[in-house]
Design a protein around this motif. Structure first.
Motif, mmCIF file in Angstrom:
data_model
loop_
_atom_site.group_PDB
_atom_site.id
_atom_site.type_symbol
_atom_site.label_atom_id
_atom_site.label_comp_id
_atom_site.label_asym_id
_atom_site.label_seq_id
_atom_site.Cartn_x
_atom_site.Cartn_y
_atom_site.Cartn_z
ATOM 1 N N LEU A 145 84.136 2.298 59.737
ATOM 2 C CA LEU A 145 82.560 3.123 59.822
ATOM 3 C C LEU A 145 83.204 4.386 60.379
ATOM 4 N N ASP A 146 82.872 5.691 59.891
ATOM 5 C CA ASP A 146 83.212 6.755 60.417
ATOM 6 C C ASP A 146 81.707 7.163 61.371
ATOM 7 N N SER A 147 81.356 6.339 62.318
ATOM 8 C CA SER A 147 80.198 6.025 62.867
ATOM 9 C C SER A 147 80.088 7.693 63.932
ATOM 10 N N THR A 148 80.867 8.360 63.949
ATOM 11 C CA THR A 148 80.672 9.932 64.645
ATOM 12 C C THR A 148 80.841 11.313 63.832
ATOM 13 N N GLY A 149 81.337 10.684 62.230
ATOM 14 C CA GLY A 149 81.058 12.044 60.971
ATOM 15 C C GLY A 149 82.334 12.806 61.221
ATOM 16 N N GLY A 150 83.690 12.019 61.537
ATOM 17 C CA GLY A 150 84.457 12.912 62.150
ATOM 18 C C GLY A 150 85.403 12.589 60.832
ATOM 19 N N ALA A 151 85.767 11.852 60.380
ATOM 20 C CA ALA A 151 86.179 11.599 59.212
ATOM 21 C C ALA A 151 85.562 12.012 57.950
ATOM 22 N N ALA A 152 84.862 12.350 57.927
ATOM 23 C CA ALA A 152 83.357 12.932 56.337
ATOM 24 C C ALA A 152 83.998 14.127 56.732
ATOM 25 N N ASN A 153 83.755 14.844 57.634
ATOM 26 C CA ASN A 153 84.132 16.494 58.055
ATOM 27 C C ASN A 153 85.955 17.520 57.915
ATOM 28 N N ASP A 154 86.591 15.667 58.262
ATOM 29 C CA ASP A 154 87.915 15.866 58.103
ATOM 30 C C ASP A 154 88.014 16.205 57.047
ATOM 31 N N TYR A 155 87.419 15.482 55.934
ATOM 32 C CA TYR A 155 88.190 15.737 54.385
ATOM 33 C C TYR A 155 86.705 16.408 54.021
ATOM 34 N N ARG A 156 85.806 16.879 54.618
ATOM 35 C CA ARG A 156 84.864 18.077 53.455
ATOM 36 C C ARG A 156 84.169 17.348 52.798
ATOM 37 N N GLN B 122 98.663 -3.436 44.729
ATOM 38 C CA GLN B 122 99.631 -2.801 44.399
ATOM 39 C C GLN B 122 98.399 -1.433 45.031
ATOM 40 N N PHE B 123 97.455 -1.135 45.831
ATOM 41 C CA PHE B 123 97.171 -0.727 46.745
ATOM 42 C C PHE B 123 96.210 -0.738 47.695
ATOM 43 N N ASP B 124 96.006 -0.017 48.337
ATOM 44 C CA ASP B 124 94.930 0.220 49.051
ATOM 45 C C ASP B 124 93.820 1.116 48.765
ATOM 46 N N LEU B 125 92.303 -0.005 49.116
ATOM 47 C CA LEU B 125 90.840 0.863 48.872
ATOM 48 C C LEU B 125 90.185 0.453 50.219
ATOM 49 N N TYR B 126 90.127 1.188 50.702
ATOM 50 C CA TYR B 126 89.432 1.506 52.290
ATOM 51 C C TYR B 126 87.877 2.566 51.348
ATOM 52 N N ALA B 127 86.973 1.842 51.905
ATOM 53 C CA ALA B 127 85.694 1.847 51.748
ATOM 54 C C ALA B 127 84.591 2.773 52.816
ATOM 55 N N VAL B 128 84.791 3.887 52.629
ATOM 56 C CA VAL B 128 84.758 4.400 54.139
ATOM 57 C C VAL B 128 82.889 4.624 54.475
ATOM 58 N N ASN B 129 82.454 4.410 54.778
ATOM 59 C CA ASN B 129 80.832 4.188 55.159
ATOM 60 C C ASN B 129 80.184 6.165 56.173
ATOM 61 N N VAL B 130 79.955 6.425 55.969
ATOM 62 C CA VAL B 130 79.332 7.432 56.056
ATOM 63 C C VAL B 130 78.509 7.246 57.533
ATOM 64 N N SER B 131 78.790 6.353 58.154
ATOM 65 C CA SER B 131 77.473 5.534 59.254
ATOM 66 C C SER B 131 77.027 6.471 59.947
ATOM 67 N N LYS B 132 77.453 7.744 60.512
ATOM 68 C CA LYS B 132 76.237 8.669 60.895
ATOM 69 C C LYS B 132 75.303 9.252 60.348
ATOM 70 N N GLY B 133 74.856 8.624 58.819
ATOM 71 C CA GLY B 133 73.575 8.826 58.497
ATOM 72 C C GLY B 133 73.459 7.305 57.307
ATOM 73 N N ASP B 134 73.453 6.267 58.224
ATOM 74 C CA ASP B 134 73.478 5.106 57.930
ATOM 75 C C ASP B 134 72.940 4.227 59.072
ATOM 76 N N ARG B 135 72.551 2.773 58.113
ATOM 77 C CA ARG B 135 72.154 2.203 59.232
ATOM 78 C C ARG B 135 73.194 0.695 59.350
ATOM 79 N N MET B 136 73.352 0.155 59.841
ATOM 80 C CA MET B 136 73.970 -1.025 59.980
ATOM 81 C C MET B 136 73.950 -1.772 58.977
ATOM 82 N N LYS B 137 72.354 -2.075 59.323
ATOM 83 C CA LYS B 137 72.083 -3.107 58.815
ATOM 84 C C LYS B 137 72.291 -3.109 57.507
#
Length: 184
Positions: free
Chosen positions: A131-142, A99-114
């Protein structure tokens, strides 16, 4: 005479350095003033559109109208509260996932892939991990800290911003979201 020359040279150097600093600072101010404004992030307003790559290699879009409401969760593998929160997220996804979408956005810029992959494996996460590898989504969502979640209606408008909640309170908010009851 020698002391006067040294003093004069130091004064001239200080003035030159102050001038350079002022030029750099003025340039920064001008760039900030002419940069496009960030989208407004307020309840009932559309959320910033983003396209992110999932851990599964697929492209996902957040923002805009969609078939189901969404919970968008920003997290990191090194975040203690994220470890505490994931069982509750899994439980509501298992119960209401159709009934809903759940997306988990990892702030990959400050995390390690492993570490990201280990976290997902450790908790048996079945919902999409983006994967928010550039940090752009985290920045846009403040994003100031993780975890931070956004409840978004089917029209792509922000319903509520939440942080770690007791499982029963999270379920209540998700139930209201999927029922289309406005504020969750």
């Amino acid at each position: 005479m020698k002391k006067t020359n040294v003093l004069f040279g130091l004064t001239a150097l200080a003035l030159v350095l102050m001038g350079v600093w002022q030029m750099v600072r003025t340039d920064q101010i001008i760039r900030a003033a002419t940069a496009p404004p960030k989208p407004v992030l307020a309840v009932t307003m559309p959320v910033p559109p983003e396209s992110l790559k999932g851990l599964d290699g697929k492209d996902y879009t957040i923002g805009g109208a969609r078939d189901k409401p969404m919970l968008l969760n920003f997290w990191a593998s090194w975040c203690g509260p994220c470890h505490e929160e994931v069982p509750a997220l899994k439980a509501v996804y298992e119960r209401y996932g159709s009934q809903f979408d759940l997306y988990a956005v990892n702030v990959s810029k400050g995390d390690r892939m492993k570490d990201v992959k280990s976290f997902v494996s450790q908790y048996g996460v079945k919902f999409p991990v983006l994967l928010d590898s550039t940090g752009g989504a985290a920045n846009d969502y403040r994003i100031l800290f993780v975890p931070t979640s956004f409840l978004i209606d089917k029209e792509g408008r922000l319903v509520e911003i939440i942080h770690v909640l007791p499982p029963e309170e999270l379920e209540m908010k998700i139930r209201k979201l999927v029922e289309g009851g406005g504020e969750a």
